[in-house]
Motif scaffolding. Structure first.
Motif, mmCIF file in Angstrom:
data_model
loop_
_atom_site.group_PDB
_atom_site.id
_atom_site.type_symbol
_atom_site.label_atom_id
_atom_site.label_comp_id
_atom_site.label_asym_id
_atom_site.label_seq_id
_atom_site.Cartn_x
_atom_site.Cartn_y
_atom_site.Cartn_z
ATOM 1 N N VAL A 120 63.654 78.172 80.723
ATOM 2 C CA VAL A 120 64.934 77.979 80.051
ATOM 3 C C VAL A 120 66.093 78.191 81.018
ATOM 4 C CG1 VAL A 120 66.404 78.776 78.158
ATOM 5 C CG2 VAL A 120 63.934 78.670 77.851
ATOM 6 N N TYR A 136 58.992 82.381 80.217
ATOM 7 C CA TYR A 136 60.310 82.822 79.771
ATOM 8 C C TYR A 136 60.529 84.240 80.255
ATOM 9 C CZ TYR A 136 57.758 85.125 75.976
ATOM 10 O OH TYR A 136 56.893 85.898 75.249
ATOM 11 N N CYS A 141 65.659 83.849 75.732
ATOM 12 C CA CYS A 141 65.082 82.610 76.253
ATOM 13 C C CYS A 141 63.861 82.196 75.438
ATOM 14 C CB CYS A 141 64.715 82.766 77.721
ATOM 15 S SG CYS A 141 66.158 82.797 78.808
ATOM 16 N N THR A 144 65.223 80.381 72.438
ATOM 17 C CA THR A 144 65.660 79.029 72.823
ATOM 18 C C THR A 144 64.454 78.127 73.040
ATOM 19 O OG1 THR A 144 67.608 79.949 73.888
ATOM 20 C CG2 THR A 144 66.988 77.710 74.514
ATOM 21 N N HIS A 145 63.449 78.649 73.707
ATOM 22 C CA HIS A 145 62.237 77.872 73.972
ATOM 23 C C HIS A 145 61.553 77.476 72.672
ATOM 24 C CE1 HIS A 145 58.400 76.638 75.641
ATOM 25 N NE2 HIS A 145 57.806 77.504 74.852
ATOM 26 N N ASP A 147 62.846 77.239 69.694
ATOM 27 C CA ASP A 147 63.686 76.347 68.890
ATOM 28 C C ASP A 147 63.748 74.931 69.443
ATOM 29 O OD1 ASP A 147 64.249 78.410 67.196
ATOM 30 O OD2 ASP A 147 66.212 78.866 68.063
ATOM 31 N N THR A 148 63.716 74.795 70.755
ATOM 32 C CA THR A 148 64.015 73.477 71.331
ATOM 33 C C THR A 148 62.906 72.856 72.164
ATOM 34 O OG1 THR A 148 64.988 74.487 73.288
ATOM 35 C CG2 THR A 148 66.464 74.007 71.451
ATOM 36 N N ARG A 149 61.975 73.639 72.700
ATOM 37 C CA ARG A 149 61.054 73.074 73.680
ATOM 38 C C ARG A 149 59.577 73.169 73.307
ATOM 39 N NH1 ARG A 149 65.421 75.209 76.291
ATOM 40 N NH2 ARG A 149 66.236 74.068 78.064
ATOM 41 N N CYS A 150 59.174 74.243 72.703
ATOM 42 C CA CYS A 150 57.744 74.542 72.544
ATOM 43 C C CYS A 150 57.039 73.492 71.680
ATOM 44 C CB CYS A 150 57.559 75.924 71.950
ATOM 45 S SG CYS A 150 55.853 76.435 71.899
ATOM 46 N N LYS A 152 57.443 70.484 71.222
ATOM 47 C CA LYS A 152 58.291 69.538 70.514
ATOM 48 C C LYS A 152 58.478 68.278 71.360
ATOM 49 C CE LYS A 152 61.080 72.697 67.734
ATOM 50 N NZ LYS A 152 60.112 73.701 67.570
ATOM 51 N N TRP A 153 58.674 67.186 70.696
ATOM 52 C CA TRP A 153 58.981 65.894 71.319
ATOM 53 C C TRP A 153 57.928 65.478 72.327
ATOM 54 C CZ3 TRP A 153 63.297 69.449 71.647
ATOM 55 C CH2 TRP A 153 64.122 69.366 70.537
#
Length: 155
Positions: A120, A136, A141, A144-145, A147-150, A152-153
Motif C-alpha cells: 500500500v 502490509y 494499510c 486499505t488493502h 477495502d481496495t486490493r485484496c 478484487k478486480w
C-alpha cells in the motif's frame, strides 16, 4: 451463556486463500499490467498546429505585439522524445557489442535476506495478508488493502 466468537475467525472461513502458484500468477499479472501502463508514446506528437488558430496568449497590459519565441530546454526534448526501456537496452547492445554491457551484466545473489515492502505505502513490512499474500506494514494499510486490493478486480 454462549462464548463469544471472534469476528476475524468467522470471516476467515468465508475468504478465499491462494496457494503459492496462484499468488505468483497474480503477482506476474499485476507486474505485466504495470509494465503496459508504464510508458505510452505521446498521442499528440504527430499533430500539426493550424496557423489560423487564434492566439490567446496576449500580454496582460493589452498589447498584442510580437512575442519572442520561448527557448526550449533540454528537459523538453528528453520528455518529448524519450525511449522505452527495451529501446534503451537495444541501443546499449548496439553501441557496446562487447561486454560489459547491460545484457552481459551479472551479480551474485545477495548475502542479505530479501527485504519486504508494504503493497500500500511502500514502507518496510512485517505482515502478510492471509488470502492473497500481499505485504502490509500496519493496520491502516491492512484496512486499505482489504477495502481496495485484496482479491478484487481479478479475472
Amino acid at each position: 451463556m454462549a462464548a463469544r466468537e471472534s469476528g476475524r475467525i468467522k470471516d476467515s472461513y468465508q475468504k478465499r486463500v491462494l496457494d503459492d502458484a496462484a499468488r505468483k500468477r497474480r503477482q506476474k499479472k499485476a507486474l505485466d499490467a504495470l509494465e503496459l501502463d508504464n510508458f505510452h508514446d505521446d498521442p499528440h506528437a504527430d499533430l500539426v498546429m493550424n496557423k489560423k488558430v487564434p492566439k490567446f496568449q496576449e500580454s496582460l497590459d493589452g498589447r498584442a505585439g510580437p512575442r519572442k519565441k520561448k527557448a526550449r530546454s533540454a528537459d523538453y526534448y528528453k520528455q518529448r522524445f524519450r525511449k522505452t526501456f527495451t529501446q534503451l537496452v537495444e541501443e546499449d547492445s548496439n553501441n557496446n557489442p562487447n561486454p560489459p554491457n547491460y545484457s552481459s551484466a551479472q551479480a551474485s545473489p545477495s548475502k542479505f535476506p530479501e527485504r519486504h515492502f508494504c503493497a500500500v505505502c511502500g514502507f518496510p513490512s512485517n505482515y502478510t495478508c492471509i488470502p492473497c499474500g500481499a505485504r502490509y506494514c500496519c493496520t491502516k494499510c491492512l484496512g486499505t488493502h482489504l477495502d481496495t486490493r485484496c482479491l478484487k478486480w481479478t479475472a
